[in-house]
Design a protein around this motif. Structure first.
Motif, PDB file in Angstrom:
ATOM      1  N   ASN A  59      12.791  26.103   9.101  1.00  0.00           N
ATOM      2  CA  ASN A  59      12.007  25.647  10.251  1.00  0.00           C
ATOM      3  C   ASN A  59      11.360  24.284   9.983  1.00  0.00           C
ATOM      4  OD1 ASN A  59      12.599  27.915  11.774  1.00  0.00           O
ATOM      5  ND2 ASN A  59      10.782  29.041  11.093  1.00  0.00           N
ATOM      6  N   LYS A  60      10.912  24.084   8.772  1.00  0.00           N
ATOM      7  CA  LYS A  60      10.325  22.798   8.402  1.00  0.00           C
ATOM      8  C   LYS A  60      11.376  21.688   8.438  1.00  0.00           C
ATOM      9  CE  LYS A  60       5.997  23.902   7.324  1.00  0.00           C
ATOM     10  NZ  LYS A  60       4.789  23.241   7.872  1.00  0.00           N
ATOM     11  N   LEU A  61      12.579  21.980   7.992  1.00  0.00           N
ATOM     12  CA  LEU A  61      13.654  20.984   8.026  1.00  0.00           C
ATOM     13  C   LEU A  61      14.001  20.604   9.461  1.00  0.00           C
ATOM     14  CD1 LEU A  61      15.994  22.269   5.171  1.00  0.00           C
ATOM     15  CD2 LEU A  61      14.749  20.099   5.207  1.00  0.00           C
ATOM     16  N   THR A 116       0.843  -1.191   0.000  1.00  0.00           N
ATOM     17  CA  THR A 116       0.000   0.000   0.000  1.00  0.00           C
ATOM     18  C   THR A 116       0.878   1.241   0.000  1.00  0.00           C
ATOM     19  OG1 THR A 116      -1.710  -1.159   1.279  1.00  0.00           O
ATOM     20  CG2 THR A 116      -1.802   1.256   1.249  1.00  0.00           C
ATOM     21  N   TYR A 117       0.566   2.177  -0.883  1.00  0.00           N
ATOM     22  CA  TYR A 117       1.307   3.429  -0.936  1.00  0.00           C
ATOM     23  C   TYR A 117       0.476   4.547  -0.315  1.00  0.00           C
ATOM     24  CZ  TYR A 117       4.933   1.451  -3.900  1.00  0.00           C
ATOM     25  OH  TYR A 117       5.980   0.687  -4.372  1.00  0.00           O
ATOM     26  N   LEU A 118       1.135   5.347   0.514  1.00  0.00           N
ATOM     27  CA  LEU A 118       0.476   6.468   1.175  1.00  0.00           C
ATOM     28  C   LEU A 118       0.882   7.775   0.513  1.00  0.00           C
ATOM     29  CD1 LEU A 118       0.931   5.468   4.937  1.00  0.00           C
ATOM     30  CD2 LEU A 118      -0.949   4.902   3.389  1.00  0.00           C
ATOM     31  N   ASP A 119      -0.095   8.648   0.299  1.00  0.00           N
ATOM     32  CA  ASP A 119       0.189   9.982  -0.239  1.00  0.00           C
ATOM     33  C   ASP A 119       0.798  10.850   0.858  1.00  0.00           C
ATOM     34  OD1 ASP A 119      -0.696   9.976  -2.995  1.00  0.00           O
ATOM     35  OD2 ASP A 119      -2.727   9.729  -2.211  1.00  0.00           O
ATOM     36  N   VAL A 120       1.908  11.482   0.524  1.00  0.00           N
ATOM     37  CA  VAL A 120       2.560  12.407   1.454  1.00  0.00           C
ATOM     38  C   VAL A 120       2.452  13.800   0.846  1.00  0.00           C
ATOM     39  CG1 VAL A 120       4.735  13.038   2.570  1.00  0.00           C
ATOM     40  CG2 VAL A 120       4.122  10.631   2.296  1.00  0.00           C
ATOM     41  N   ARG A 121       1.686  14.663   1.494  1.00  0.00           N
ATOM     42  CA  ARG A 121       1.361  15.961   0.904  1.00  0.00           C
ATOM     43  C   ARG A 121       2.177  17.112   1.474  1.00  0.00           C
ATOM     44  NH1 ARG A 121      -4.556  14.964   2.896  1.00  0.00           N
ATOM     45  NH2 ARG A 121      -3.171  14.195   4.529  1.00  0.00           N
ATOM     46  N   ASN A 122       2.803  16.891   2.629  1.00  0.00           N
ATOM     47  CA  ASN A 122       3.529  17.991   3.261  1.00  0.00           C
ATOM     48  C   ASN A 122       4.491  17.442   4.313  1.00  0.00           C
ATOM     49  OD1 ASN A 122       1.871  17.402   5.611  1.00  0.00           O
ATOM     50  ND2 ASN A 122       0.244  18.613   4.624  1.00  0.00           N
ATOM     51  N   SER A 123       5.171  18.325   4.994  1.00  0.00           N
ATOM     52  CA  SER A 123       6.180  17.920   5.967  1.00  0.00           C
ATOM     53  C   SER A 123       5.567  17.233   7.192  1.00  0.00           C
ATOM     54  CB  SER A 123       7.010  19.136   6.414  1.00  0.00           C
ATOM     55  OG  SER A 123       6.172  20.161   6.905  1.00  0.00           O
ATOM     56  N   VAL A 124       4.330  17.554   7.534  1.00  0.00           N
ATOM     57  CA  VAL A 124       3.671  16.874   8.653  1.00  0.00           C
ATOM     58  C   VAL A 124       3.440  15.409   8.303  1.00  0.00           C
ATOM     59  CG1 VAL A 124       1.590  16.757  10.073  1.00  0.00           C
ATOM     60  CG2 VAL A 124       2.599  18.977   9.519  1.00  0.00           C
ATOM     61  N   ASP A 125       2.955  15.169   7.089  1.00  0.00           N
ATOM     62  CA  ASP A 125       2.812  13.788   6.627  1.00  0.00           C
ATOM     63  C   ASP A 125       4.163  13.089   6.614  1.00  0.00           C
ATOM     64  OD1 ASP A 125       0.121  14.165   6.254  1.00  0.00           O
ATOM     65  OD2 ASP A 125       0.225  14.294   4.066  1.00  0.00           O
ATOM     66  N   GLY A 126       5.191  13.802   6.158  1.00  0.00           N
ATOM     67  CA  GLY A 126       6.534  13.225   6.120  1.00  0.00           C
ATOM     68  C   GLY A 126       7.024  12.838   7.503  1.00  0.00           C
ATOM     69  N   TRP A 127       6.844  13.728   8.480  1.00  0.00           N
ATOM     70  CA  TRP A 127       7.266  13.472   9.865  1.00  0.00           C
ATOM     71  C   TRP A 127       6.567  12.228  10.400  1.00  0.00           C
ATOM     72  CZ3 TRP A 127       5.863  12.682  14.819  1.00  0.00           C
ATOM     73  CH2 TRP A 127       6.779  12.994  15.835  1.00  0.00           C
ATOM     74  N   ASN A 128       5.279  12.133  10.172  1.00  0.00           N
ATOM     75  CA  ASN A 128       4.503  11.007  10.709  1.00  0.00           C
ATOM     76  C   ASN A 128       4.902   9.687  10.051  1.00  0.00           C
ATOM     77  OD1 ASN A 128       2.925  12.408  12.619  1.00  0.00           O
ATOM     78  ND2 ASN A 128       1.530  13.109  11.024  1.00  0.00           N
ATOM     79  N   VAL A 146      22.063   9.836  10.967  1.00  0.00           N
ATOM     80  CA  VAL A 146      22.727  11.093  10.644  1.00  0.00           C
ATOM     81  C   VAL A 146      22.367  11.583   9.251  1.00  0.00           C
ATOM     82  CG1 VAL A 146      24.836  10.083   9.682  1.00  0.00           C
ATOM     83  CG2 VAL A 146      24.935  12.323  10.785  1.00  0.00           C
ATOM     84  N   ASN A 147      21.959  10.702   8.356  1.00  0.00           N
ATOM     85  CA  ASN A 147      21.661  11.110   6.983  1.00  0.00           C
ATOM     86  C   ASN A 147      20.627  12.226   6.936  1.00  0.00           C
ATOM     87  OD1 ASN A 147      22.365   8.217   7.268  1.00  0.00           O
ATOM     88  ND2 ASN A 147      22.536   8.306   5.028  1.00  0.00           N
ATOM     89  N   LEU A 148      19.641  12.165   7.819  1.00  0.00           N
ATOM     90  CA  LEU A 148      18.587  13.163   7.834  1.00  0.00           C
ATOM     91  C   LEU A 148      19.124  14.529   8.250  1.00  0.00           C
ATOM     92  CD1 LEU A 148      15.704  14.084   7.615  1.00  0.00           C
ATOM     93  CD2 LEU A 148      15.193  12.952   9.796  1.00  0.00           C
ATOM     94  N   SER A 149      19.873  14.580   9.330  1.00  0.00           N
ATOM     95  CA  SER A 149      20.427  15.865   9.762  1.00  0.00           C
ATOM     96  C   SER A 149      21.476  16.370   8.784  1.00  0.00           C
ATOM     97  CB  SER A 149      21.025  15.739  11.165  1.00  0.00           C
ATOM     98  OG  SER A 149      22.038  14.761  11.208  1.00  0.00           O
ATOM     99  N   ASP A 150      22.228  15.454   8.181  1.00  0.00           N
ATOM    100  CA  ASP A 150      23.230  15.839   7.184  1.00  0.00           C
ATOM    101  C   ASP A 150      22.551  16.460   5.967  1.00  0.00           C
ATOM    102  OD1 ASP A 150      26.160  15.417   6.183  1.00  0.00           O
ATOM    103  OD2 ASP A 150      24.896  14.669   4.550  1.00  0.00           O
ATOM    104  N   ALA A 187      16.026  10.222   5.032  1.00  0.00           N
ATOM    105  CA  ALA A 187      16.488  11.543   4.612  1.00  0.00           C
ATOM    106  C   ALA A 187      15.803  11.981   3.326  1.00  0.00           C
ATOM    107  CB  ALA A 187      18.005  11.531   4.437  1.00  0.00           C
ATOM    108  N   ILE A 188      15.712  11.080   2.372  1.00  0.00           N
ATOM    109  CA  ILE A 188      15.106  11.410   1.081  1.00  0.00           C
ATOM    110  C   ILE A 188      13.616  11.691   1.234  1.00  0.00           C
ATOM    111  CG2 ILE A 188      14.568  10.499  -1.212  1.00  0.00           C
ATOM    112  CD1 ILE A 188      17.257   8.917  -0.944  1.00  0.00           C
ATOM    113  N   ALA A 189      12.925  10.840   2.001  1.00  0.00           N
ATOM    114  CA  ALA A 189      11.492  11.032   2.201  1.00  0.00           C
ATOM    115  C   ALA A 189      11.209  12.360   2.887  1.00  0.00           C
ATOM    116  CB  ALA A 189      10.915   9.880   3.020  1.00  0.00           C
ATOM    117  N   ALA A 190      12.022  12.707   3.862  1.00  0.00           N
ATOM    118  CA  ALA A 190      11.836  13.986   4.555  1.00  0.00           C
ATOM    119  C   ALA A 190      12.026  15.160   3.600  1.00  0.00           C
ATOM    120  CB  ALA A 190      12.824  14.090   5.720  1.00  0.00           C
ATOM    121  N   ALA A 191      13.113  15.127   2.858  1.00  0.00           N
ATOM    122  CA  ALA A 191      13.403  16.226   1.928  1.00  0.00           C
ATOM    123  C   ALA A 191      12.312  16.359   0.875  1.00  0.00           C
ATOM    124  CB  ALA A 191      14.759  15.995   1.271  1.00  0.00           C
ATOM    125  N   LEU A 192      11.839  15.235   0.349  1.00  0.00           N
ATOM    126  CA  LEU A 192      10.829  15.281  -0.704  1.00  0.00           C
ATOM    127  C   LEU A 192       9.456  15.668  -0.178  1.00  0.00           C
ATOM    128  CD1 LEU A 192      11.803  12.174  -2.869  1.00  0.00           C
ATOM    129  CD2 LEU A 192      12.209  14.590  -3.376  1.00  0.00           C
TER     130      LEU A 192
END
Length: 396
Positions: A99-101, A43-55, A112-116, A69-74
């Motif tokens: 602030n979103k990052l 199942t694929y979930l739609d990620v529409r914004n950074s809140v969705d990404g965080w969750n 570390v990849n995410l913070s990097d 890291a990639i999912a967060a950035a995208l």
């Protein structure tokens, strides 16, 4: 590369990736494979914004240090692309993205990849804000996030090639090898191909792999649910074992090497990875089996002198109290206390070599890695200070 060419090349490349693709991205749209439901349901979930990404990161819909890291950035790139016309200044646009990052980095602190990635993206944001309007700031960010996605696959394939060659040289007296791996470090943990599992894929392609062994990787079962799924999908000869069976398996002589991924590598080579990695390294040492780490340079954190400084994330007690990593029925006694670290740290003295996209870091006859020197030479940086850029820069 022109904007449309970059967009087209990204879409074409990722349409060709196999069905185990964890990240499906086209400009303005991001879908993440819900890995909590594998292997029984895709199942694929739609990620529409950074809140969705965080969750999705926190809930382990997406996991694996590179993929996080990639999912967060995208997720932020999608939010920026689909925003209503922005009337603020370039500085306000930059502040919004920064602030979103910072918010996204808080989702899982150990990798570390995410913070990097956030550090590099902030630098690109800052430069864009200094020389353009708000629209150009958002555009620069989106292009940088997309380049990050594209570069990860090439990086993983390089890791696979370097790792397979090094293992063949290390075990040159063997016609074929059997490799034990832990957790999931394949296409589902990256943009594609994988790190440690990428090395196994490369050995299989070269006709050198006799068998891959994967641990179930409790309590979230990334090995039994995800790695086994990938190995079966790719028709790689493989066997699943209980985490507690690793030492017994090594004793039989059926394992020639162990290879794992990494969520963070300190400057001395101490490596944080999925809980249970340290135990495997100790077992490998006892049985005289080489123990390899495979990770991109973005997983190397030169600001940390040793693994003692790595922050270890602790997960919900439910992952141990209930089946299916906390998603199923209760199996443990009510009232029992739980300690559930997501990662442990393997000391560098237990690690034979660290495979990166720039080559293999070895100890060169000493008892210690000189990772600082390796990174300096690999990236062409003149400084070897702790502030050294971790890994290659984006080609934004």
């Amino acid at each position: 590369m022109a904007l449309e060419e970059l967009k087209s090349s990204i879409e074409q490349e990722f349409e060709l990736v196999n069905s185990l693709q964890a990240i499906c991205y086209k400009r303005g749209s991001l879908k993440l494979l819900d890995q909590t439901k594998l292997p029984l349901e895709s199942t694929y979930l739609d990620v529409r914004n950074s809140v969705d990404g965080w969750n999705t990161i926190r809930d382990m819909v997406v996991r694996g240090a590179p993929a996080i890291a990639i999912a967060a950035a995208l997720s932020l790139a999608v939010e920026a692309f689909n925003m209503q016309p922005y009337n603020g200044t370039s500085e306000e646009a930059a502040s919004f993205l920064v602030n979103k990052l910072d918010y996204l980095v808080s989702s899982r602190p150990t990798a570390v990849n995410l913070s990097d990635a956030a550090i590099k993206l902030k630098d690109i944001i800052s430069k864009a804000a200094a020389s353009g309007d708000a629209k150009s700031v958002f555009q620069a960010y989106i292009e940088a996030a997309e380049t990050m996605l594209k570069d990860d696959v090439a990086s993983n394939k390089a890791i696979g090639s370097y790792g397979a060659s090094f293992i063949k040289d290390t075990l040159k007296d063997l016609k074929s090898v059997s490799i034990l791996t832990h957790c999931n470090t394949g296409s589902l943990a990256t943009a594609g191909y994988g790190t440690a599992l990428g090395v196994i894929r490369a050995l299989h392609t070269d006709g050198m792999l006799e068998r891959a062994f994967c641990t179930e990787t409790r309590p979230f079962n990334q090995g039994s649910r995800l790695t086994a799924f990938e190995l079966v999908h790719d028709k790689i000869p493989a066997t699943l074992i209980a985490d507690s069976a690793a030492a017994a398996l090594m004793k039989t002589g059926r394992v020639n090497a162990v290879i794992v991924g990494a969520d963070r590598v300190a400057a001395n080579g101490d490596t944080a990875n999925k809980i249970g990695t340290y135990s495997l390294a100790l077992c490998a040492l006892h049985h005289g089996i080489p123990f390899f780490v495979a990770a991109p340079l973005t997983s190397v954190d030169l600001s940390l002198s040793s693994g003692r400084e790595i922050v270890i994330e602790e997960r919900s007690p439910k992952e141990l109290l209930n089946t299916r990593g906390g998603l199923g029925e209760q199996v443990a006694a009510s009232g029992i206390s739980v300690w559930n670290p997501a990662f442990d740290v393997t000391p560098s003295n237990l690690i034979t070599a660290i495979v990166t996209e720039k080559g293999v870091i070895t100890k060169n006859g000493t008892d210690a890695f000189d990772i600082n020197d390796f990174v300096r030479k690999a990236t062409g940086c003149k400084s070897s200070s702790k502030k050294l850029n971790r890994g290659p820069s984006f080609k934004a």
